[in-house]
Write an enzyme that holds these catalytic residues in place. Structure first.
Site, PDB file in Angstrom:
ATOM      1  N   ASP A  39       0.850  -1.205   0.000  1.00 19.11           N
ATOM      2  CA  ASP A  39       0.000   0.000   0.000  1.00 19.11           C
ATOM      3  C   ASP A  39       0.874   1.239   0.000  1.00 19.11           C
ATOM      4  O   ASP A  39       2.020   1.200   0.457  1.00 19.11           O
ATOM      5  CB  ASP A  39      -0.821   0.100   1.292  1.00 19.11           C
ATOM      6  CG  ASP A  39      -1.650  -1.108   1.580  1.00 19.11           C
ATOM      7  OD1 ASP A  39      -1.976  -1.832   0.639  1.00 19.11           O
ATOM      8  OD2 ASP A  39      -1.969  -1.307   2.776  1.00 19.11           O
TER       9      ASP A  39
HETATM   10  N1  URA Z   1      -1.073  -5.924   4.015  1.00 13.80           N
HETATM   11  C1  URA Z   1      -1.528  -4.653   4.027  1.00 13.80           C
HETATM   12  O1  URA Z   1      -2.523  -4.357   4.671  1.00 13.80           O
HETATM   13  N2  URA Z   1      -0.852  -3.750   3.322  1.00 13.80           N
HETATM   14  C2  URA Z   1       0.259  -4.020   2.600  1.00 13.80           C
HETATM   15  O2  URA Z   1       0.836  -3.124   1.981  1.00 13.80           O
HETATM   16  C3  URA Z   1       0.704  -5.335   2.595  1.00 13.80           C
HETATM   17  C4  URA Z   1       0.027  -6.282   3.316  1.00 13.80           C
END
Ligand code: URA
Length: 244
Positions: free
Chosen positions: A113
């Protein structure tokens, strides 16, 4: 013995983002391309494409970029996106500009993310990409999560149960391992890569992830001292570590 392919030099270099075939012909005539120390004037010639080419060819006095089949390990900084579909600065902007024109294209292996930091791999090797993200391979991804509220004590068993169902989904999560670091910090290892998985797992326990950082992918970790935004090319031994 592996078969070595040959390629026209203009075709090879344009697929590596060095310019159009016309531009490359001009560059060669101007003496900007060398092979084994000698000026390489006719870019329509074919040469064997061997992995050692970057040690033998120079463009504008610089060693040639790696030929196809590269794997890049990046320490993803906060606020950068992995997807071209989202707004904002992309992780690809951290790499040399000409790499945006490479073919095959460089893609991230899975995604982090925008607000997640840490270990991110990128590659132009589609087979490798699929092997790493395939749920059948069970490549473990380990995240350090800093939480808004203290852990409530149910998380380890719930995450390990293989029965946790995330909101809006119809298949429970595979068992995941939780290692508690402090009341508000834990290391979570998962083998899947569902959308916002780690944040949603903690949300399912009534908590909220404030900081999320990926520390490991399989047996591969970020090298000591690698700062956010820094990257390096991986060799065969490091690539093998992913599947350990
Ligand atoms: N899980 C999440 O919530 N975000 C990420 O970037 C990777 C795994």
């Amino acid at each position: 013995m592996a078969k070595i392919s040959t390629s026209r030099v203009d075709k090879l270099l344009s697929s590596m983002g060095y310019g159009s075939r016309k531009e490359l012909a001009r560059m060669a005539k101007a003496g900007a391309i060398t092979l084994d120390g000698a000026e390489f004037l006719d870019v329509t010639k074919r040469i064997p494409v061997t992995p050692d080419l970057p040690t033998r060819m120079t463009i504008d006095g610089e060693a040639l970029d790696p030929v196809a089949g590269m794997v890049i390990l990046l320490n993803k900084p906060l606020g950068m996106t992995c997807s071209h579909k989202e707004d904002g600065v992309l992780v690809y902007d951290l790499l040399p500009d000409r790499w945006k024109s490479r073919s095959p294209k460089i893609s991230t292996i899975g995604r982090l993310d925008k607000q997640t930091t840490g270990l991110l791999l990128l590659t132009d090797d589609g087979d490798l990409l699929h092997r790493v993200i395939s749920p059948r391979r069970h490549v473990k991804k380990t995240y350090r999560a800093k939480l808004a509220r203290p852990l409530n004590g149910t998380e380890c068993d719930l995450f390990a149960s293989g029965q946790l169902m995330l909101e809006g989904e119809d298949k429970p999560l595979a068992p995941a391992e939780l290692e508690i670091v402090s009341k508000t910090e834990a290391l979570l290892s998962v083998v899947e890569g569902r959308y916002h998985q780690v944040r949603r797992m903690f949300a399912a326990t009534g908590n909220h992830v404030e900081d999320l950082h990926r520390e490991r992918l399989g047996g591969l970790s970020l090298p000591d001292g690698m700062l956010p935004g820094q990257w390096k090319l991986l060799g065969e031994k490091d690539i093998a570590l992913i599947f350990q």
